[in-house]
Write an enzyme that holds these catalytic residues in place. Structure first.
Site, PDB file in Angstrom:
ATOM      1  N   GLU A   1      28.066  67.428   4.458  1.00 24.85           N
ATOM      2  CA  GLU A   1      26.842  66.833   5.213  1.00 24.85           C
ATOM      3  C   GLU A   1      26.467  66.237   6.231  1.00 24.85           C
ATOM      4  O   GLU A   1      27.150  65.687   6.547  1.00 24.85           O
ATOM      5  CB  GLU A   1      26.309  66.510   4.337  1.00 24.85           C
ATOM      6  CG  GLU A   1      24.656  66.024   3.703  1.00 24.85           C
ATOM      7  CD  GLU A   1      23.685  65.137   2.887  1.00 24.85           C
ATOM      8  OE1 GLU A   1      22.837  64.542   2.978  1.00 24.85           O
ATOM      9  OE2 GLU A   1      24.453  65.140   2.078  1.00 24.85           O
TER      10      GLU A   1
ATOM     11  N   LYS B   1      28.945  58.312   1.639  1.00 28.18           N
ATOM     12  CA  LYS B   1      29.129  58.250   2.822  1.00 28.18           C
ATOM     13  C   LYS B   1      30.420  57.850   3.885  1.00 28.18           C
ATOM     14  O   LYS B   1      31.263  56.888   2.801  1.00 28.18           O
ATOM     15  CB  LYS B   1      28.200  56.535   2.672  1.00 28.18           C
ATOM     16  CG  LYS B   1      26.665  57.246   2.078  1.00 28.18           C
ATOM     17  CD  LYS B   1      25.799  58.077   2.568  1.00 28.18           C
ATOM     18  CE  LYS B   1      24.585  58.310   1.929  1.00 28.18           C
ATOM     19  NZ  LYS B   1      23.819  59.192   2.199  1.00 28.18           N
TER      20      LYS B   1
ATOM     21  N   ASP C   1      29.329  62.804   2.759  1.00 27.83           N
ATOM     22  CA  ASP C   1      27.199  63.128   3.584  1.00 27.83           C
ATOM     23  C   ASP C   1      27.900  61.968   5.049  1.00 27.83           C
ATOM     24  O   ASP C   1      28.159  60.900   4.898  1.00 27.83           O
ATOM     25  CB  ASP C   1      26.658  62.198   2.571  1.00 27.83           C
ATOM     26  CG  ASP C   1      25.811  62.522   3.730  1.00 27.83           C
ATOM     27  OD1 ASP C   1      25.312  62.699   5.093  1.00 27.83           O
ATOM     28  OD2 ASP C   1      24.460  61.654   3.040  1.00 27.83           O
TER      29      ASP C   1
ATOM     30  N   LYS D   1      13.659  65.133   2.449  1.00 28.88           N
ATOM     31  CA  LYS D   1      12.946  64.079   1.758  1.00 28.88           C
ATOM     32  C   LYS D   1      11.136  63.894   2.424  1.00 28.88           C
ATOM     33  O   LYS D   1      10.923  64.645   3.279  1.00 28.88           O
ATOM     34  CB  LYS D   1      13.673  62.889   3.179  1.00 28.88           C
ATOM     35  CG  LYS D   1      15.108  62.566   3.217  1.00 28.88           C
ATOM     36  CD  LYS D   1      15.982  61.899   3.898  1.00 28.88           C
ATOM     37  CE  LYS D   1      17.410  61.689   3.751  1.00 28.88           C
ATOM     38  NZ  LYS D   1      17.766  62.156   3.444  1.00 28.88           N
TER      39      LYS D   1
ATOM     40  N   ASP E   1      20.409  68.077   7.054  1.00 30.08           N
ATOM     41  CA  ASP E   1      19.354  66.663   6.549  1.00 30.08           C
ATOM     42  C   ASP E   1      19.067  66.319   7.395  1.00 30.08           C
ATOM     43  O   ASP E   1      17.846  66.649   7.574  1.00 30.08           O
ATOM     44  CB  ASP E   1      20.434  65.475   6.077  1.00 30.08           C
ATOM     45  CG  ASP E   1      19.976  64.516   5.180  1.00 30.08           C
ATOM     46  OD1 ASP E   1      18.325  64.639   5.362  1.00 30.08           O
ATOM     47  OD2 ASP E   1      20.180  63.663   4.291  1.00 30.08           O
TER      48      ASP E   1
END
Length: 368
Positions: A218, A165, A193, A265, A241
């Site tokens: 990402e 992250k 990400d 997702k 994403d």
């Protein structure tokens, strides 16, 4: 078979590591999850779960799930839950947008379909590829040294894919990526990400600074157009994403060569029905996928497992086991991690039974 009632339960999911942090200074310590039960006149009840990642990640929030159920739930009573296309059309007619509200109902109806046919959902979604599949581990945003230690820790648990992250100060993020890359072994996969957290000039600096590191980038920026611009400035493999929320988004991304992998997702797109449509399109186009959800416990993780396990391994970039991140088991039969891998249940439906003593009382009660 007809839907006779829709009920919801609110359950809190504390984290083993205390806090989960990502871009923009966002953090969650206790996840607010909603377990949805869809009851039928055949005596079969199906279960779904929706757990937004707080209220600052996507246009969704936990109380919104329960409020939305009160709005659309009465309009679904009397429908056959096995008619999934009809059900989804009715939900979309009853409420524009808000896919996360609809997701738990859709998943619960897949659970009903599996129980009614005596088949696991993985079979209904296309069939089981192999014995199990690989998982990734998300690493909460901390200091570079602390995140590098997490890579070492999670590899010992069997993970080989690590999602860092980032998306904060670019200099610190560069240090995070370099520190974690130094911990990698042959065959490991590293993903940086940003969760939309960088401005374009920041993302440009980061991708240039890590150009010689084997790392996936990402969702660096907020918009599709910004991400596409950064994609064209780097040779690093690229994942989209947050902006991938429909079939149209996948088709546009493919036409623009905007990504190498997408994150799919389940609740972001409205449930397993629409997630399967996107999965099948990606399969036809040869786009690799990480299959997951925003968060959740045993029921959400089970839905992930069934969709992931029915995806060809060469296109399944990764999946996640969110029930291992939290301290409470909310259902019996939830999938369990085994040395960085997981499998879908072989029982009919999702293969899970909520623990009544954990999910607590009904907070939304929709009956005829």
């Amino acid at each position: 078979m007809k839907i006779t009632a829709i009920r919801a339960h609110r359950v809190e999911l504390p984290l083993h590591e205390g806090t989960y942090k990502w871009s923009g200074g966002n953090a969650v310590t206790i996840f607010d999850s909603t377990v949805i039960a869809v009851e039928t006149d055949a005596g079969i009840t199906g279960y779904g779960e929706v757990c937004p990642l707080g209220s600052a990640y996507l246009p969704s929030y936990a109380e919104g799930v329960r409020t939305g159920l009160k709005e659309i739930g009465p309009k679904l009573l009397g429908l056959d839950p096995r008619d999934l296309a009809v059900l989804n059309q009715r939900m979309d007619q009853a409420m524009r947008g808000h896919p996360y509200v609809k997701s738990g109902i859709d998943v619960a109806c897949w659970d009903i379909l599996g129980k009614a046919t005596g088949l696991p959902v993985v079979t209904l979604l296309g069939g089981r590829f192999g014995a199990d599949f690989k998982l990734y581990r998300a690493i909460s945003q901390e200091s570079p040294a602390e995140m590098a230690k997490r890579v070492h820790q999670y590899r010992a648990e069997g993970y080989t894919k690590f999602q860092l992250k980032v998306g904060s100060d670019p200099d610190t993020d560069i240090d995070r990526i370099k520190a974690c890359a130094a911990e990698l072994q042959r065959g490991d996969v590293l993903i940086a990400d940003a969760n939309t957290g960088w401005l374009m000039h920041e993302a440009a600096r980061v991708v240039d600074a890590v150009r010689d590191i084997d790392v996936y980038i990402e969702q660096p920026c907020m918009s599709y157009e910004e991400c596409l611009a950064i994609r064209r400035r780097t040779a690093r493999p690229f994942i989209l994403d947050e902006v991938i929320d429909s079939l149209a988004a996948v088709l546009k991304g493919q036409a623009d060569l905007a990504m190498d992998v997408i994150n799919l997702k389940i609740s972001k797109v409205g449930g397993l029905t629409k997630a399967k449509q996107i999965r099948d399109l990606c399969q036809a186009l040869g786009i690799a996928m990480t299959i997951e959800d925003t968060w959740g416990g045993d029921i959400a993780t089970s839905a992930i497992a069934h969709l992931a396990h029915s995806t060809p391994p060469e296109l399944l970039f990764s999946a996640t086991d969110f029930n291992s991140y939290v301290t409470r088991s909310i259902a019996e039969g939830g999938p369990t991690r085994n040395h960085g891998r997981m499998a879908a249940s072989t029982a009919p439906g999702l293969g899970v039974t909520p623990r009544a003593e954990v999910i607590g009382p009904t907070v939304v009660n929709i009956t005829g």
